[in-house]
Design an enzyme around this catalytic site. Structure first.
Site, PDB file in Angstrom:
ATOM      1  N   GLY A  55      -1.727  -0.480  -6.232  1.00 36.90           N
ATOM      2  CA  GLY A  55      -2.077  -2.142  -7.601  1.00 36.90           C
ATOM      3  C   GLY A  55      -3.181  -2.668  -6.270  1.00 36.90           C
ATOM      4  O   GLY A  55      -3.297  -3.502  -8.368  1.00 36.90           O
ATOM      5  N   LYS A 115      -2.430  -1.872   4.460  1.00 39.59           N
ATOM      6  CA  LYS A 115      -1.218  -1.049   4.770  1.00 39.59           C
ATOM      7  C   LYS A 115      -2.041   0.070   5.592  1.00 39.59           C
ATOM      8  O   LYS A 115      -1.562   1.240   4.924  1.00 39.59           O
ATOM      9  CB  LYS A 115      -1.024  -1.135   3.641  1.00 39.59           C
ATOM     10  CG  LYS A 115      -0.052  -2.110   2.945  1.00 39.59           C
ATOM     11  CD  LYS A 115       1.162  -1.612   1.117  1.00 39.59           C
ATOM     12  CE  LYS A 115       1.215  -2.471   0.510  1.00 39.59           C
ATOM     13  NZ  LYS A 115       1.718  -2.440  -0.395  1.00 39.59           N
ATOM     14  N   ARG A 164       2.996  -1.288 -16.782  1.00 39.11           N
ATOM     15  CA  ARG A 164       3.886  -0.359 -16.710  1.00 39.11           C
ATOM     16  C   ARG A 164       4.391  -0.209 -17.631  1.00 39.11           C
ATOM     17  O   ARG A 164       5.001   1.590 -17.849  1.00 39.11           O
ATOM     18  CB  ARG A 164       4.625  -0.407 -15.095  1.00 39.11           C
ATOM     19  CG  ARG A 164       3.863  -0.089 -13.940  1.00 39.11           C
ATOM     20  CD  ARG A 164       4.539  -0.610 -12.545  1.00 39.11           C
ATOM     21  NE  ARG A 164       4.303  -0.028 -11.705  1.00 39.11           N
ATOM     22  CZ  ARG A 164       4.911  -0.399 -10.054  1.00 39.11           C
ATOM     23  NH1 ARG A 164       5.009  -0.933  -9.829  1.00 39.11           N
ATOM     24  NH2 ARG A 164       3.235   0.300  -9.520  1.00 39.11           N
ATOM     25  N   GLY A 209       2.691   3.649  -3.517  1.00 36.81           N
ATOM     26  CA  GLY A 209       3.409   4.411  -2.677  1.00 36.81           C
ATOM     27  C   GLY A 209       3.354   6.002  -3.178  1.00 36.81           C
ATOM     28  O   GLY A 209       3.248   6.923  -2.338  1.00 36.81           O
TER      29      GLY A 209
HETATM   30  P1  ADP Z   1      -3.276  -1.173  -2.707  1.00 34.18           P
HETATM   31  O1  ADP Z   1      -2.993  -2.086  -3.551  1.00 34.18           O
HETATM   32  O2  ADP Z   1      -5.057  -1.128  -3.605  1.00 34.18           O
HETATM   33  O3  ADP Z   1      -3.335   0.798  -1.797  1.00 34.18           O
HETATM   34  P2  ADP Z   1      -3.488  -2.758  -0.089  1.00 34.18           P
HETATM   35  O4  ADP Z   1      -2.152  -3.460  -0.080  1.00 34.18           O
HETATM   36  O5  ADP Z   1      -3.944  -1.738   1.182  1.00 34.18           O
HETATM   37  O6  ADP Z   1      -4.491  -2.061  -0.766  1.00 34.18           O
HETATM   38  O7  ADP Z   1      -4.541  -3.809   0.685  1.00 34.18           O
HETATM   39  C1  ADP Z   1      -4.985  -4.684  -0.390  1.00 34.18           C
HETATM   40  C2  ADP Z   1      -4.979  -5.901   0.255  1.00 34.18           C
HETATM   41  O8  ADP Z   1      -6.175  -6.065   1.258  1.00 34.18           O
HETATM   42  C3  ADP Z   1      -5.766  -7.098  -1.310  1.00 34.18           C
HETATM   43  O9  ADP Z   1      -4.770  -8.410  -0.705  1.00 34.18           O
HETATM   44  C4  ADP Z   1      -6.887  -7.337   0.111  1.00 34.18           C
HETATM   45  O10 ADP Z   1      -7.273  -9.348   0.074  1.00 34.18           O
HETATM   46  C5  ADP Z   1      -6.863  -7.435   1.558  1.00 34.18           C
HETATM   47  N1  ADP Z   1      -7.311  -6.819   1.925  1.00 34.18           N
HETATM   48  C6  ADP Z   1      -9.060  -6.088   2.521  1.00 34.18           C
HETATM   49  N2  ADP Z   1      -9.894  -6.238   2.936  1.00 34.18           N
HETATM   50  C7  ADP Z   1      -9.437  -7.172   3.920  1.00 34.18           C
HETATM   51  C8  ADP Z   1      -9.980  -7.727   4.890  1.00 34.18           C
HETATM   52  N3  ADP Z   1     -11.312  -7.749   5.254  1.00 34.18           N
HETATM   53  N4  ADP Z   1      -9.025  -8.733   5.889  1.00 34.18           N
HETATM   54  C9  ADP Z   1      -7.775  -8.738   5.401  1.00 34.18           C
HETATM   55  N5  ADP Z   1      -7.587  -8.700   4.204  1.00 34.18           N
HETATM   56  C10 ADP Z   1      -8.079  -7.523   3.401  1.00 34.18           C
HETATM   57 MG    MG Z   2      -1.112  -3.376  -2.376  1.00 33.68          MG
END
Ligand code: ADP
Ligand code: MG
Length: 381
Positions: free
Chosen positions: A334, A186, A35, A357
């Site tokens: 992230g 999320k 960043r 976000g």
């Molecule tokens: P991003 O930061 O790319 O928006 P999120 O924060 O929503 O993504 O989600 C990332 C997390 O989701 C990772 O830590 C990953 O381990 C978790 N994750 C993905 N698939 C699963 C699953 N089937 N069960 C539990 N955790 C999961």
């Molecule tokens: Mg995340």
């Protein structure tokens, strides 16, 4: 949106809101300075144009002025990257008159997250001009991202400009087919963006823990899989849409850890005592095929628990497909960006957003409070 091209900064003091919200380890060492590096083009351009900079940024969520939220490590890293001294101003009442000054964590100020107009006036008094380059904070209406933009001649920095142009391009005029790949954990944060893509995208590929509210709504067994309760009703409404693609197979584990027992499921029903932790090989292959045909791909959220090697294959396959895709490829989130970097593919996509976000909110609502404030300031100028 006004950009650096529209501002006269020669000899002026410029307040630059940057997103320096970097991860630190327990000893105040920065573990990823992406960043900070992302703001360098704007900072270098302003300095070349003979501007004097006052940088404003937040770090974490301090409740008071806890020293672990100090921007000192960030100021030191920025000094190294710019090859120039960055003076850290401990207090808003005593800001040095130098060429390159950084304010302490703006969230040390009581009114920052309340978008307090009095605090915004104190920020504005430090400069002649305001530049917002903090895309990752532009979805917050805070004093340093929103109220202050209304008080000074204002414009977007180069990072903010590129983020908005790229993401608005996905909304306004994407090369088709437009494919959204949505996963991660999320779920409730991402329902809105799914709905937005339902109107605009040609295909939406669901993975990660995002699929379990859908499977639960369809009456499948999900075992101990991570499933956000509040996601189930919205998923039920989306599940029937034929643009939405769901996994056809899964990889399950007993527990969320690398050395747990692992099982490839020939389907999507997860037995009791197991949790779905990755999409299966057939799903990953099918998704890769759709991605290869896309004119535009937007990816947010890993396909599984990619941090655990036994459950990383689905995310890796999809990431490789995105990296190899001939279409325009944009990644937000992230953890998705971290997965790309871990697979060594971050240079093979067109754009990795610095704001998880913020990118979701911009795609969902088409606008952000920080952008609206810049536009209104420009309209008055
Ligand atoms: P991003 O930061 O790319 O928006 P999120 O924060 O929503 O993504 O989600 C990332 C997390 O989701 C990772 O830590 C990953 O381990 C978790 N994750 C993905 N698939 C699963 C699953 N089937 N069960 C539990 N955790 C999961
Ligand atoms: Mg995340």
């Amino acid at each position: 949106m006004r950009t650096l091209d529209d501002l006269d900064v020669d000899g002026k003091r410029v307040l630059v809101r940057v997103d320096f919200n970097v991860p630190l380890d327990g000893e105040q060492h920065i573990t990823d300075d992406a960043r900070i590096r992302a703001a360098l083009p704007t900072l270098r351009e302003l300095r070349e144009k003979n501007a004097r900079l006052v940088l404003a940024a937040h770090l974490g969520r301090p409740k008071d002025r806890e020293p672990e939220f100090s921007l000192r490590p960030v100021a030191e890293r920025l000094s190294e990257l710019l090859g120039a001294d960055v003076e850290l101003a401990e207090s808003l009442d005593d800001v040095p008159d130098g060429d390159l000054v950084m304010l302490e964590n703006v969230r040390y100020e009581k009114g920052e997250t309340k978008n307090d107009p009095e605090l915004a006036k104190r920020y504005a008094a430090l400069a002649d001009v305001y530049v917002n380059d903090a895309f990752g904070a532009a979805h917050r209406a805070h004093a340093s991202t929103e109220a202050v933009a209304r008080l000074l001649p204002s414009a977007a920095g180069r990072l903010l400009e590129r983020e908005v142009t790229t993401l608005r391009g996905i909304l306004d005029d994407p090369k088709r087919p437009l494919v959204a790949v949505v996963g991660g954990a999320k779920v409730t944060d991402k329902i809105g963006v799914l709905e937005a893509f339902l109107e605009r995208a040609d295909a939406i590929l669901i993975g990660g823990a995002m699929c379990f509210p859908f499977f639960k709504a369809q009456g499948h067994d999900i075992g101990d899989s991570l499933c956000e309760q509040d996601g189930i009703e919205p998923a039920r409404k989306l599940a029937g849409q034929d643009k939405i693609a769901l996994p056809e197979d899964l990889v399950a584990g007993r527990e969320f850890k690398a050395d747990t027992e692992r099982r490839e499921l020939d389907g999507i029903d997860v037995p009791d005592g197991w949790m779905g932790l990755d999409v299966g090989a057939a799903t990953a292959e099918r998704y890769a095929g759709v991605i290869a045909q896309a004119g535009t791909v937007f990816w947010n959220g890993p396909m599984g628990a990619f941090e655990l090697e036994p459950f990383a294959a689905g995310t890796r396959r999809v990431a490789e497909a995105i990296a190899a895709a001939p279409g325009t490829t944009v990644v937000g989130g992230g953890d998705s960006a971290a997965a790309l970097a871990e697979f060594g593919l971050d240079d093979d996509v067109d754009h990795v957003s610095t704001g998880g976000g913020a990118s979701l909110e911009l795609l969902e609502l088409g606008d952000l409070p920080g952008l609206a404030a810049l536009r209104e300031a420009a309209a008055r100028a």
